[in-house]
Write a protein that holds these residues in place. Structure first.
Motif, PDB file in Angstrom:
ATOM      1  N   MET A   1       0.839  -1.175   0.000  1.00  0.00           N
ATOM      2  CA  MET A   1       0.000   0.000   0.000  1.00  0.00           C
ATOM      3  C   MET A   1       0.886   1.241   0.000  1.00  0.00           C
ATOM      4  O   MET A   1       1.852   1.319   0.749  1.00  0.00           O
ATOM      5  CB  MET A   1      -0.892  -0.006   1.246  1.00  0.00           C
ATOM      6  N   GLN A   2       0.533   2.206  -0.827  1.00  0.00           N
ATOM      7  CA  GLN A   2       1.233   3.484  -0.864  1.00  0.00           C
ATOM      8  C   GLN A   2       0.649   4.395   0.210  1.00  0.00           C
ATOM      9  O   GLN A   2      -0.573   4.514   0.327  1.00  0.00           O
ATOM     10  CB  GLN A   2       1.070   4.122  -2.232  1.00  0.00           C
ATOM     11  N   ILE A   3       1.529   5.039   0.991  1.00  0.00           N
ATOM     12  CA  ILE A   3       1.106   5.955   2.057  1.00  0.00           C
ATOM     13  C   ILE A   3       1.885   7.248   1.895  1.00  0.00           C
ATOM     14  O   ILE A   3       3.118   7.222   1.778  1.00  0.00           O
ATOM     15  CB  ILE A   3       1.387   5.367   3.463  1.00  0.00           C
ATOM     16  N   ASP A   4       1.163   8.374   1.886  1.00  0.00           N
ATOM     17  CA  ASP A   4       1.839   9.659   1.859  1.00  0.00           C
ATOM     18  C   ASP A   4       1.040  10.680   2.660  1.00  0.00           C
ATOM     19  O   ASP A   4      -0.028  10.360   3.187  1.00  0.00           O
ATOM     20  CB  ASP A   4       2.114  10.127   0.432  1.00  0.00           C
ATOM     21  N   ALA A   5       1.585  11.873   2.759  1.00  0.00           N
ATOM     22  CA  ALA A   5       0.934  12.951   3.521  1.00  0.00           C
ATOM     23  C   ALA A   5       1.097  14.257   2.764  1.00  0.00           C
ATOM     24  O   ALA A   5       2.174  14.524   2.214  1.00  0.00           O
ATOM     25  CB  ALA A   5       1.546  13.059   4.918  1.00  0.00           C
ATOM     26  N   VAL A   6       0.026  15.039   2.738  1.00  0.00           N
ATOM     27  CA  VAL A   6       0.044  16.333   2.064  1.00  0.00           C
ATOM     28  C   VAL A   6      -0.693  17.357   2.913  1.00  0.00           C
ATOM     29  O   VAL A   6      -1.543  17.008   3.735  1.00  0.00           O
ATOM     30  CB  VAL A   6      -0.615  16.263   0.661  1.00  0.00           C
ATOM     31  N   LEU A   7      -0.374  18.612   2.693  1.00  0.00           N
ATOM     32  CA  LEU A   7      -1.107  19.716   3.290  1.00  0.00           C
ATOM     33  C   LEU A   7      -2.281  20.010   2.376  1.00  0.00           C
ATOM     34  O   LEU A   7      -2.116  20.091   1.160  1.00  0.00           O
ATOM     35  CB  LEU A   7      -0.202  20.944   3.397  1.00  0.00           C
ATOM     36  N   GLY A   8      -3.476  20.119   2.933  1.00  0.00           N
ATOM     37  CA  GLY A   8      -4.597  20.415   2.055  1.00  0.00           C
ATOM     38  C   GLY A   8      -5.946  20.358   2.726  1.00  0.00           C
ATOM     39  O   GLY A   8      -6.065  20.232   3.940  1.00  0.00           O
ATOM     40  N   ASP A   9      -6.952  20.437   1.868  1.00  0.00           N
ATOM     41  CA  ASP A   9      -8.358  20.419   2.256  1.00  0.00           C
ATOM     42  C   ASP A   9      -8.927  19.057   1.870  1.00  0.00           C
ATOM     43  O   ASP A   9      -9.055  18.751   0.683  1.00  0.00           O
ATOM     44  CB  ASP A   9      -9.083  21.549   1.517  1.00  0.00           C
ATOM     45  N   ILE A  10      -9.256  18.245   2.843  1.00  0.00           N
ATOM     46  CA  ILE A  10      -9.718  16.887   2.581  1.00  0.00           C
ATOM     47  C   ILE A  10     -11.005  16.867   1.756  1.00  0.00           C
ATOM     48  O   ILE A  10     -11.275  15.906   1.053  1.00  0.00           O
ATOM     49  CB  ILE A  10      -9.853  16.083   3.895  1.00  0.00           C
ATOM     50  N   THR A  11     -11.781  17.937   1.802  1.00  0.00           N
ATOM     51  CA  THR A  11     -13.046  17.958   1.059  1.00  0.00           C
ATOM     52  C   THR A  11     -12.830  18.047  -0.451  1.00  0.00           C
ATOM     53  O   THR A  11     -13.770  17.840  -1.217  1.00  0.00           O
ATOM     54  CB  THR A  11     -13.965  19.116   1.500  1.00  0.00           C
ATOM     55  N   THR A  12     -11.613  18.353  -0.879  1.00  0.00           N
ATOM     56  CA  THR A  12     -11.326  18.432  -2.312  1.00  0.00           C
ATOM     57  C   THR A  12     -10.475  17.268  -2.798  1.00  0.00           C
ATOM     58  O   THR A  12     -10.088  17.236  -3.963  1.00  0.00           O
ATOM     59  CB  THR A  12     -10.618  19.760  -2.656  1.00  0.00           C
ATOM     60  N   ALA A  13     -10.190  16.313  -1.924  1.00  0.00           N
ATOM     61  CA  ALA A  13      -9.330  15.176  -2.284  1.00  0.00           C
ATOM     62  C   ALA A  13      -9.987  14.332  -3.375  1.00  0.00           C
ATOM     63  O   ALA A  13     -11.156  13.971  -3.282  1.00  0.00           O
ATOM     64  CB  ALA A  13      -9.046  14.326  -1.053  1.00  0.00           C
ATOM     65  N   ARG A  14      -9.207  14.003  -4.390  1.00  0.00           N
ATOM     66  CA  ARG A  14      -9.666  13.168  -5.507  1.00  0.00           C
ATOM     67  C   ARG A  14      -9.291  11.714  -5.208  1.00  0.00           C
ATOM     68  O   ARG A  14      -8.289  11.204  -5.688  1.00  0.00           O
ATOM     69  CB  ARG A  14      -9.034  13.628  -6.819  1.00  0.00           C
ATOM     70  N   VAL A  15     -10.118  11.109  -4.376  1.00  0.00           N
ATOM     71  CA  VAL A  15      -9.932   9.724  -3.945  1.00  0.00           C
ATOM     72  C   VAL A  15     -11.293   9.039  -3.946  1.00  0.00           C
ATOM     73  O   VAL A  15     -12.314   9.692  -4.137  1.00  0.00           O
ATOM     74  CB  VAL A  15      -9.311   9.658  -2.524  1.00  0.00           C
ATOM     75  N   ASP A  16     -11.309   7.744  -3.717  1.00  0.00           N
ATOM     76  CA  ASP A  16     -12.579   7.017  -3.643  1.00  0.00           C
ATOM     77  C   ASP A  16     -13.350   7.355  -2.373  1.00  0.00           C
ATOM     78  O   ASP A  16     -14.578   7.444  -2.394  1.00  0.00           O
ATOM     79  CB  ASP A  16     -12.343   5.507  -3.703  1.00  0.00           C
ATOM     80  N   ALA A  17     -12.624   7.510  -1.258  1.00  0.00           N
ATOM     81  CA  ALA A  17     -13.284   7.762   0.032  1.00  0.00           C
ATOM     82  C   ALA A  17     -12.445   8.715   0.862  1.00  0.00           C
ATOM     83  O   ALA A  17     -11.213   8.677   0.812  1.00  0.00           O
ATOM     84  CB  ALA A  17     -13.479   6.460   0.798  1.00  0.00           C
ATOM     85  N   ILE A  18     -13.135   9.553   1.627  1.00  0.00           N
ATOM     86  CA  ILE A  18     -12.455  10.375   2.625  1.00  0.00           C
ATOM     87  C   ILE A  18     -12.949   9.944   4.002  1.00  0.00           C
ATOM     88  O   ILE A  18     -14.080   9.483   4.148  1.00  0.00           O
ATOM     89  CB  ILE A  18     -12.657  11.889   2.422  1.00  0.00           C
ATOM     90  N   VAL A  19     -12.071  10.081   4.985  1.00  0.00           N
ATOM     91  CA  VAL A  19     -12.419   9.761   6.362  1.00  0.00           C
ATOM     92  C   VAL A  19     -12.803  11.058   7.062  1.00  0.00           C
ATOM     93  O   VAL A  19     -12.105  12.066   6.960  1.00  0.00           O
ATOM     94  CB  VAL A  19     -11.261   9.048   7.080  1.00  0.00           C
ATOM     95  N   ASN A  20     -13.913  10.996   7.764  1.00  0.00           N
ATOM     96  CA  ASN A  20     -14.414  12.129   8.534  1.00  0.00           C
ATOM     97  C   ASN A  20     -14.109  11.915  10.007  1.00  0.00           C
ATOM     98  O   ASN A  20     -14.495  10.898  10.578  1.00  0.00           O
ATOM     99  CB  ASN A  20     -15.924  12.270   8.330  1.00  0.00           C
ATOM    100  N   ALA A  21     -13.434  12.873  10.617  1.00  0.00           N
ATOM    101  CA  ALA A  21     -13.227  12.862  12.066  1.00  0.00           C
ATOM    102  C   ALA A  21     -14.526  13.363  12.695  1.00  0.00           C
ATOM    103  O   ALA A  21     -14.683  14.534  13.005  1.00  0.00           O
ATOM    104  CB  ALA A  21     -12.045  13.747  12.438  1.00  0.00           C
TER     105      ALA A  21
END
Length: 168
Positions: A1-21
């Motif tokens: 699995m690829q794992i990385d970290a970026v600074l940003g706004d999770i609501t604009t992430a182009r992924v299949d799913a986002i995790v909500n805290a």
């Protein structure tokens, strides 16, 4: 699995799913939770209300995760997890790790191959960013499941990003 970290706004992430805290009510709140609900629109709140009416009448327990649709967000799913609140004495690392592993379990269950995650509990719930980074990265690396190809930690500040970068 690829794992990385970026600074940003999770609501604009182009992924299949986002995790909500999320908070246990699943009905929106502040921080990441409020931003996700605001960006997703009323459909997300309606799905969360239906979960509360049916399978989660007492709310989502700390460390657990549940998936919904994503409303107007660019992803397909939102995976809600409730982080431990250090201010309420919820300081067990296992509870924090469970947020990340159970979120990955939910992602795999719905078929999400790419997932964006925030620093669950590092905001108003009082956990130090270094502790969250250590537990989150370790939990994702050690996750025994399959089906998720990429986890991107999408983080809200340079300091939190630095903590995650150090762990990666």
């Amino acid at each position: 699995m690829q794992i990385d970290a970026v600074l940003g706004d999770i609501t604009t992430a182009r992924v299949d799913a986002i995790v909500n805290a999320a908070n246990s009510s699943l009905l929106g709140g502040g921080g990441v939770d409020g931003a996700i609900h605001a960006a997703a629109g009323p459909q997300l709140l309606a799905e969360c209300r239906e979960l509360r009416r049916t399978v989660l009448p007492d709310g989502l327990p700390v460390g657990e995760a549940v998936a919904t649709g994503a409303g107007a967000l660019p992803c397909r799913w939102v995976i809600h997890t409730v982080g431990p609140n250090a201010h309420r004495g919820q300081t067990a690392p296992a509870l924090l790790r469970a947020c990340f592993t159970h979120s990955l379990d939910e992602a795999a269950r719905v078929g999400a191959r790419t997932v964006a995650m925030p620093a669950v509990s590092a905001g108003v719930y009082g956990w130090a960013a270094t502790e969250v980074a250590r537990e989150a990265v370790s939990a994702v690396r050690d996750w025994p499941g399959t089906g998720v190809d990429q986890v991107r930690f999408v983080l809200f500040s340079e300091a939190v990003l630095a903590a995650f970068a150090a762990e990666l």
